[in-house]
Design a protein around this motif. Structure first.
Motif, PDB file in Angstrom:
ATOM      1  N   THR A  38       0.710  -1.243   0.075  1.00 24.49           N
ATOM      2  CA  THR A  38      -0.055   0.061  -0.071  1.00 24.49           C
ATOM      3  C   THR A  38       1.002   1.156  -0.174  1.00 24.49           C
ATOM      4  OG1 THR A  38      -1.864  -1.228   1.403  1.00 24.49           O
ATOM      5  CG2 THR A  38      -1.841   1.130   1.168  1.00 24.49           C
ATOM      6  N   GLN A  39       0.390   2.117  -0.687  1.00 27.24           N
ATOM      7  CA  GLN A  39       1.292   3.487  -0.805  1.00 27.24           C
ATOM      8  C   GLN A  39       0.024   4.720  -0.868  1.00 27.24           C
ATOM      9  OE1 GLN A  39       4.903   3.584  -3.200  1.00 27.24           O
ATOM     10  NE2 GLN A  39       4.392   1.760  -3.598  1.00 27.24           N
ATOM     11  N   ILE A  40       0.510   5.790  -0.259  1.00 25.90           N
ATOM     12  CA  ILE A  40      -0.578   6.719  -0.025  1.00 25.90           C
ATOM     13  C   ILE A  40       0.127   8.265  -0.860  1.00 25.90           C
ATOM     14  CG2 ILE A  40      -1.967   8.296   1.370  1.00 25.90           C
ATOM     15  CD1 ILE A  40      -1.009   4.779   2.324  1.00 25.90           C
ATOM     16  N   THR A  41      -0.643   9.000  -1.686  1.00 23.55           N
ATOM     17  CA  THR A  41       0.024  10.066  -1.999  1.00 23.55           C
ATOM     18  C   THR A  41      -1.076  11.117  -2.333  1.00 23.55           C
ATOM     19  OG1 THR A  41       1.769  10.835  -3.457  1.00 23.55           O
ATOM     20  CG2 THR A  41       0.307   9.309  -4.397  1.00 23.55           C
ATOM     21  N   GLU A  42      -0.645  12.418  -2.645  1.00 24.25           N
ATOM     22  CA  GLU A  42      -1.422  13.540  -3.201  1.00 24.25           C
ATOM     23  C   GLU A  42      -0.745  13.596  -4.600  1.00 24.25           C
ATOM     24  OE1 GLU A  42      -2.686  16.645  -0.880  1.00 24.25           O
ATOM     25  OE2 GLU A  42      -1.581  15.557   0.864  1.00 24.25           O
ATOM     26  N   SER A  43       0.287  13.124  -5.028  1.00 24.37           N
ATOM     27  CA  SER A  43       0.860  13.503  -6.317  1.00 24.37           C
ATOM     28  C   SER A  43       0.516  12.733  -7.414  1.00 24.37           C
ATOM     29  CB  SER A  43       2.242  13.549  -6.292  1.00 24.37           C
ATOM     30  OG  SER A  43       2.871  13.446  -7.601  1.00 24.37           O
ATOM     31  N   PRO A  44       0.078  13.113  -8.472  1.00 17.01           N
ATOM     32  CA  PRO A  44      -0.485  12.383  -9.606  1.00 17.01           C
ATOM     33  C   PRO A  44       0.731  11.629 -10.377  1.00 17.01           C
ATOM     34  CG  PRO A  44      -0.747  14.841 -10.167  1.00 17.01           C
ATOM     35  CD  PRO A  44      -0.515  14.587  -8.670  1.00 17.01           C
ATOM     36  N   GLU A  45       1.927  12.429 -10.310  1.00 21.32           N
ATOM     37  CA  GLU A  45       2.888  11.660 -10.799  1.00 21.32           C
ATOM     38  C   GLU A  45       3.660  10.585  -9.926  1.00 21.32           C
ATOM     39  OE1 GLU A  45       2.509  15.723 -12.067  1.00 21.32           O
ATOM     40  OE2 GLU A  45       2.705  15.071 -10.122  1.00 21.32           O
ATOM     41  N   GLN A  46       3.535  10.474  -8.655  1.00 17.25           N
ATOM     42  CA  GLN A  46       3.705   9.264  -7.878  1.00 17.25           C
ATOM     43  C   GLN A  46       2.632   8.384  -8.007  1.00 17.25           C
ATOM     44  OE1 GLN A  46       6.500   8.812  -6.145  1.00 17.25           O
ATOM     45  NE2 GLN A  46       7.346  10.755  -7.265  1.00 17.25           N
ATOM     46  N   ALA A  47       1.457   8.693  -8.000  1.00 14.15           N
ATOM     47  CA  ALA A  47       0.529   7.749  -8.356  1.00 14.15           C
ATOM     48  C   ALA A  47       0.531   6.818  -9.402  1.00 14.15           C
ATOM     49  CB  ALA A  47      -0.859   8.477  -8.326  1.00 14.15           C
ATOM     50  N   LEU A  48       1.157   7.629 -10.454  1.00 19.03           N
ATOM     51  CA  LEU A  48       1.188   6.782 -11.816  1.00 19.03           C
ATOM     52  C   LEU A  48       2.572   6.095 -11.678  1.00 19.03           C
ATOM     53  CD1 LEU A  48       0.888   6.439 -14.772  1.00 19.03           C
ATOM     54  CD2 LEU A  48       2.259   8.368 -15.363  1.00 19.03           C
ATOM     55  N   ARG A  49       3.642   6.299 -11.016  1.00 21.79           N
ATOM     56  CA  ARG A  49       4.653   5.440 -10.633  1.00 21.79           C
ATOM     57  C   ARG A  49       4.238   4.234  -9.859  1.00 21.79           C
ATOM     58  NH1 ARG A  49       7.231   4.159  -6.470  1.00 21.79           N
ATOM     59  NH2 ARG A  49       6.114   5.757  -5.079  1.00 21.79           N
ATOM     60  N   ILE A  50       3.271   4.576  -8.903  1.00 20.19           N
ATOM     61  CA  ILE A  50       2.826   3.300  -8.115  1.00 20.19           C
ATOM     62  C   ILE A  50       2.041   2.251  -8.987  1.00 20.19           C
ATOM     63  CG2 ILE A  50       1.474   2.652  -6.069  1.00 20.19           C
ATOM     64  CD1 ILE A  50       2.115   5.465  -4.789  1.00 20.19           C
ATOM     65  N   VAL A  51       1.177   2.690  -9.777  1.00 19.06           N
ATOM     66  CA  VAL A  51       0.268   1.921 -10.516  1.00 19.06           C
ATOM     67  C   VAL A  51       1.433   1.217 -11.431  1.00 19.06           C
ATOM     68  CG1 VAL A  51      -1.166   1.984 -12.514  1.00 19.06           C
ATOM     69  CG2 VAL A  51      -1.630   3.092 -10.628  1.00 19.06           C
ATOM     70  N   LYS A  52       2.494   1.835 -12.240  1.00 12.72           N
ATOM     71  CA  LYS A  52       3.226   1.025 -12.998  1.00 12.72           C
ATOM     72  C   LYS A  52       4.020   0.070 -12.061  1.00 12.72           C
ATOM     73  CE  LYS A  52       3.916   4.687 -16.534  1.00 12.72           C
ATOM     74  NZ  LYS A  52       4.968   5.648 -17.056  1.00 12.72           N
ATOM     75  N   GLU A  53       4.297   0.421 -10.768  1.00  9.74           N
ATOM     76  CA  GLU A  53       5.167  -0.653 -10.032  1.00  9.74           C
ATOM     77  C   GLU A  53       4.196  -1.793  -9.594  1.00  9.74           C
ATOM     78  OE1 GLU A  53       6.605  -1.032  -5.428  1.00  9.74           O
ATOM     79  OE2 GLU A  53       6.498   1.262  -6.339  1.00  9.74           O
ATOM     80  N   TYR A  54       2.909  -1.609  -9.436  1.00  3.79           N
ATOM     81  CA  TYR A  54       2.054  -2.618  -9.114  1.00  3.79           C
ATOM     82  C   TYR A  54       1.493  -3.699 -10.217  1.00  3.79           C
ATOM     83  CZ  TYR A  54       1.847  -0.754  -4.212  1.00  3.79           C
ATOM     84  OH  TYR A  54       2.204  -0.326  -2.839  1.00  3.79           O
ATOM     85  N   GLY A  55       1.391  -2.667 -11.317  1.00  4.16           N
ATOM     86  CA  GLY A  55       0.924  -3.450 -12.505  1.00  4.16           C
ATOM     87  C   GLY A  55      -0.679  -3.031 -12.638  1.00  4.16           C
ATOM     88  N   GLU A  56      -1.149  -3.511 -11.278  1.00  5.40           N
ATOM     89  CA  GLU A  56      -2.752  -3.282 -11.251  1.00  5.40           C
ATOM     90  C   GLU A  56      -3.144  -2.834  -9.796  1.00  5.40           C
ATOM     91  OE1 GLU A  56      -6.631  -5.914 -12.703  1.00  5.40           O
ATOM     92  OE2 GLU A  56      -4.893  -7.086 -11.928  1.00  5.40           O
ATOM     93  N   ALA A  57      -3.771  -1.867  -9.626  1.00  7.29           N
ATOM     94  CA  ALA A  57      -3.970  -1.321  -8.215  1.00  7.29           C
ATOM     95  C   ALA A  57      -5.203  -0.709  -8.015  1.00  7.29           C
ATOM     96  CB  ALA A  57      -2.920   0.210  -8.180  1.00  7.29           C
TER      97      ALA A  57
END
Length: 292
Positions: free
Chosen positions: A119-138
């Motif tokens: 699990t990761q939490i952020t307000e940044s759309p750029e970081q959210a995109l990075r997290i989605v790419k890391e998880y593949g499916e979020a």
């Protein structure tokens, strides 16, 4: 007989059931809908219609509102004032506050080393995109929600930038959890006064990504592994709620906790195990306030 009020939602199945159970034992029927209450700081009490709630022998909280939102934290402050005046409240408002906000609940669980999906939490759309790419499916989860309302799957291979931007319009703080493979079911483990009651499974009945009854899931009996029960026991003990259910999934890597709930479980317990959670909860409260 004691005067016990139930805080809940009018026409809500579990709220009405608990209120009827209380009334059947005490002869006193009062279902308190918080959106019709008045916090009277001049008289230092809370009123519901013509009832001064500070005169109750106990208050049982089943629901604070029909939908989870930050407003529910403010409604709990009404009840916190009553508790400060000596009214026994089940569960205590401060303890419910610890689980109502998904982020607060998650931080407490992780501080105690409770295993959860990544699990990761952020307000940044750029970081959210990075997290989605890391998880593949979020799975993007609102901080205040139940039964998967407002949750959304965002996939790295399916225009994630647009999906994140749309989600962020109503959820500036993005709680992002890796979607894990489940065996088409997850579990609710119920506890009363910290003691394990029973487990119900929520099983998929269609192609929905989640198991909630809002998405067509059904309740079924289930016997969890001893490891799962002990993990859920440890998770709920962090919050000290009088009645709670812990949402858990048994995976190949072991059990994982999703959240600890302050309000759920009555229907799942009844349909899966036949136990009357409302009666069990009332018996517990009567014992706690000395009216056995």
């Amino acid at each position: 007989m004691p005067k016990i009020a139930v805080v809940g939602t009018t026409a809500g199945w579990s709220s009405e059931k608990l209120t009827a159970t209380v009334a059947g034992h005490t002869g006193f029927h009062l279902l308190v809908d918080m959106n019709r209450c008045v916090l009277d700081l001049e008289r230092n009490t809370v009123w519901f219609e013509n009832h001064d709630l500070s005169t109750m022998d106990a208050i049982m909280i089943k629901k604070i509102g029909a939908r989870y939102s930050p407003d529910l934290l403010d409604r709990l402050e009404y009840l916190r004032l009553l508790e400060s005046k000596g009214v026994p409240i089940f569960s205590a408002p401060r303890k419910i506050m610890g689980v109502l906000d998904r982020l607060s609940c998650t931080v407490t669980l992780r501080e105690a080393g409770i295993p959860m999906p990544p699990t990761q939490i952020t307000e940044s759309p750029e970081q959210a995109l990075r997290i989605v790419k890391e998880y593949g499916e979020a799975v993007f989860k609102p901080l205040f929600t139940s039964k998967a309302r407002g949750m959304e799957i965002i996939r790295a291979d399916d225009h994630p930038e647009e999906a994140i931007a749309a989600y962020r319009e109503t959820n500036p703080i993005m709680y992002i959890q890796k979607k894990i493979e489940l065996p088409d079911q997850d579990l609710g483990l119920a506890f009363l006064g910290g003691e394990y009651l029973t487990t119900y499974a929520r099983q998929k009945t269609n192609g929905a990504w989640n198991t909630t009854t809002n998405s067509g899931g059904k309740y079924a009996p289930f016997t969890p592994q001893a490891e799962t029960i002990e993990l859920a026991r440890k998770a709920q003990a962090l919050f000290g709620l009088d009645f709670t259910c812990v949402d858990v999934a048994e995976t190949e890597e072991g059990p994982l906790v999703f959240e600890v709930s302050a309000f759920g479980g009555f229907r799942g317990i009844q349909e899966a195990s036949g136990q009357d959670a409302a009666q069990l909860y009332l018996d517990y409260v009567l014992q706690r306030i000395g009216h056995v």
